[in-house]
Design a protein around this motif. Structure first.
Motif: not given
Length: 592
Positions: A336-343, A516-527, A545-553
């Motif tokens: 499992l390759l994982a960034d623990p700072a993500n949500a 529609a998928g031009w825009a999506m929430t942080i949760a939907a974009a995860h992965g 913090r985890p949600q912002v980190h997930t969005a920008i990464t």
């Protein structure tokens, strides 16, 4: 539907003799004083026997999220008259099931009995025990005993055996309770039957040979992690955004070790877009989207690989993790390759965090790059609790201030359709808008409406969509999972055809799985990852913090942050360092 009308006498519905199940359900709804428009969603929630279930138990209306407790109580008084009691076990069962569903939407896989009882009392259930028994008997919940963590010493004073502590009770929706049990059993099976693929010396030699052949400059910490991968059956390799170079080294070396040992390797990512991005960055990965891997493999036909590597593993929920682990053959090594700072995942569970906390897997951190770029620097600041500007000479990170939600939405669409293609050279098709919420003027729904008008206007002939629409898949189907994205190509037998990122084509039969998928929430974009990302934080944003980190990464090359949240966003990054979820997986793994 009225909220709190006066009690009424019991009502007997008139059921048409030949109207079919839908007519019977509409008749029952009418007798209860509920809108007949609820018939279709209620039939979907309760199944073909919905009319009979509702006639016997009017609180079954609470299976629909749009029906309030007060409305269901009103309908129960219409049906039962004076016999409608707040302590009716049927009412308690429905409320307990609703509480568990709500908890699962928040990411929890279980609720502690004490919390569940307290919530039921707040809803007028004076005796929660019969309500919870009814929920279990009715198949809406399962109950588990969990021994509390603490002193493991079984010897008491004077050398006598210490008394075992009373177990805590947890309730879970059946599917989530089963998923965590199955995941624990599958990982225990792999651990018990696993053998090293290579000894430590041979593994280190393989890594060195791959390094020399490709000129990678592999760090000693990465070599140590790869030796663990060869030796141990379940490994978690934590990394930061600055450690993505090391992730590439791991994928190259695991492929080499698998080839040398003739055991095979399967690399997967929770979403099709994530797999496509990984393959563009590391072609040797040959990653497959998880939905397609699970379409082709199961316990009866396991994945033919000695190594199964999951990238972006923080996006893995309990149910998909269980399905993947069960599809691995005896002796498979899971990585499992994982960034623990993500949500944690959009789906219920926190699989990686729980596996690490259980101390049942080998944890081998990967090193950061000695010269991280602006995107990795921005991520490192957020993971440390700071939202700040970074030097970005190539416009890798840009902050776009906005004074209102309306201005934030305007800026986001402008960035997608004009500014980023012109200034960065990344087309709109390779750019994703990610928002902190679905609703509101700067939410995903409003932005999708604006994007469709600009990028693919049409009549919505295919259930509200048109060929060429970018879509987000929100449900599970053959070859796809929630979070997959693609482009709708046209009608197909039994549904519509969607070309996923990476080129695979799937048929989506359930219209509820499309958004529609031009825009999506942080949760939907995860992965998933895209060349460019526009992260929109509106004034109503509730973040962490985890949600912002997930969005920008989610950005590979360029990130634009549209900031309309003001100081609240800085405070969220500073003051909300984690997202708490109630799960049982740690105890399940330790027991297994």
């Amino acid at each position: 539907m009225p909220e709190s009308p006066p009690p009424a006498a019991p009502v007997t519905e008139t059921v048409p003799a030949d109207g079919g199940p839908d007519a019977r359900l509409r008749s029952v709804l009418g007798a209860l004083g509920a809108p007949e428009a609820l018939a279709a969603p209620l039939a979907g929630a309760l199944g073909p026997g919905a009319a009979e279930e509702l006639r016997d138990d009017p609180w079954r209306l609470l299976a629909l999220p749009q029906v309030t407790r007060e409305q269901a109580d009103y309908c129960a008084r219409r049906a039962l008259g004076a016999d409608a009691s707040p302590d009716d076990p049927r009412r308690g069962r429905a409320l307990a099931a609703r509480l568990l569903r709500h908890a699962s939407r928040e990411g929890h896989t279980a609720m502690e009995a004490k919390r569940l009882e307290e919530a039921l009392r707040s809803m007028g259930v004076r005796s929660p025990s019969p309500a919870l028994d009814a929920a279990v008997d009715g198949g809406d919940a399962v109950v588990f005993e969990v021994l509390p963590e603490g002193d493991d010493d079984i010897v008491g004073e004077g050398g006598e055996a210490a008394e075992m502590p009373d177990p805590d009770l947890f309730y879970a929706p059946p599917r989530l309770g089963r998923a965590e049990e199955q995941l624990g059993e599958a990982l225990a099976r792999l651990t018990a039957g696993g053998e090293p693929v290579m000894d430590s010396a041979t593994a280190a030699e393989s890594v060195q040979a791959t390094d020399e052949r490709l000129g990678l400059g592999i760090a000693p910490e990465t070599t140590a992690a790869l030796v663990s991968v060869a030796l141990r059956t379940v490994c978690v390799l934590p990394h930061t955004e600055a450690g993505r170079e090391a992730v590439g080294h791991v994928l190259e070396c695991v492929a080499a070790m698998a080839a040398e040992s003739e055991v095979g390797v399967a690399v997967t990512v929770p979403t099709a877009q994530g797999a496509a991005a990984l393959n563009a960055a590391v072609p040797a990965a040959a990653a497959r989207p998880l939905g397609q891997l699970l379409r082709d493999h199961s316990p009866a036909e396991p994945v033919p690989a000695g190594f199964v590597v999951v990238a972006e593993a923080m996006a893995l929920g309990a149910e998909l993790a269980a399905e993947l682990a069960r599809a691995c053959a005896d002796g498979t090594h899971i990585v499992l390759l994982a960034d623990p700072a993500n949500a944690p995942s959009a789906a219920p569970g926190q699989v990686v965090a729980d596996i690490v906390a259980s101390r049942t897997a080998t944890v081998a951190p990967l090193p950061d790059s000695p010269a991280p770029g602006p995107l990795a620097q921005a991520a490192a600041l957020v993971s440390g609790g700071e939202l700040a500007e970074v030097e970005a000479p190539g416009k890798e990170v840009v902050t776009v201030p906005a004074a209102s939600a309306d201005e934030a939405a305007h800026r986001a669409v402008q960035l997608l359709t004009d500014s980023i293609p012109r200034a960065i050279g990344t087309a709109a098709d390779a750019t994703q808008i990610i928002t902190s919420a679905r609703g509101g003027e700067a939410g995903a729904d409003a932005l999708n409406t604006a994007c469709k008008e600009r990028l693919n206007p049409g009549p919505g002939a295919l259930g509200g969509f048109d060929p060429g629409d970018r879509v987000l898949l929100t449900g599970r189907g053959p070859g796809y999972v929630p979070g997959d994205t693609g482009r709708l190509t046209g009608a197909a037998d039994g549904g519509v055809e969607v070309e996923l990122a990476g080129g695979a084509v799937v048929t989506v039969a359930d219209p509820a799985h499309l958004r529609a998928g031009w825009a999506m929430t942080i949760a939907a974009a995860h992965g998933s990852r895209w060349e460019a990302v526009i992260a929109v934080f509106g004034p109503e944003a509730r973040s962490s913090r985890p949600q912002v980190h997930t969005a920008i990464t989610r950005a590979e090359r360029h990130l634009s942050v549209v900031q309309a949240a003001g100081p609240a966003l800085h405070e969220a990054v500073r003051d909300v360092p984690a997202i708490h979820r109630q799960t049982r997986l740690v105890s399940v793994l330790r027991e297994a």
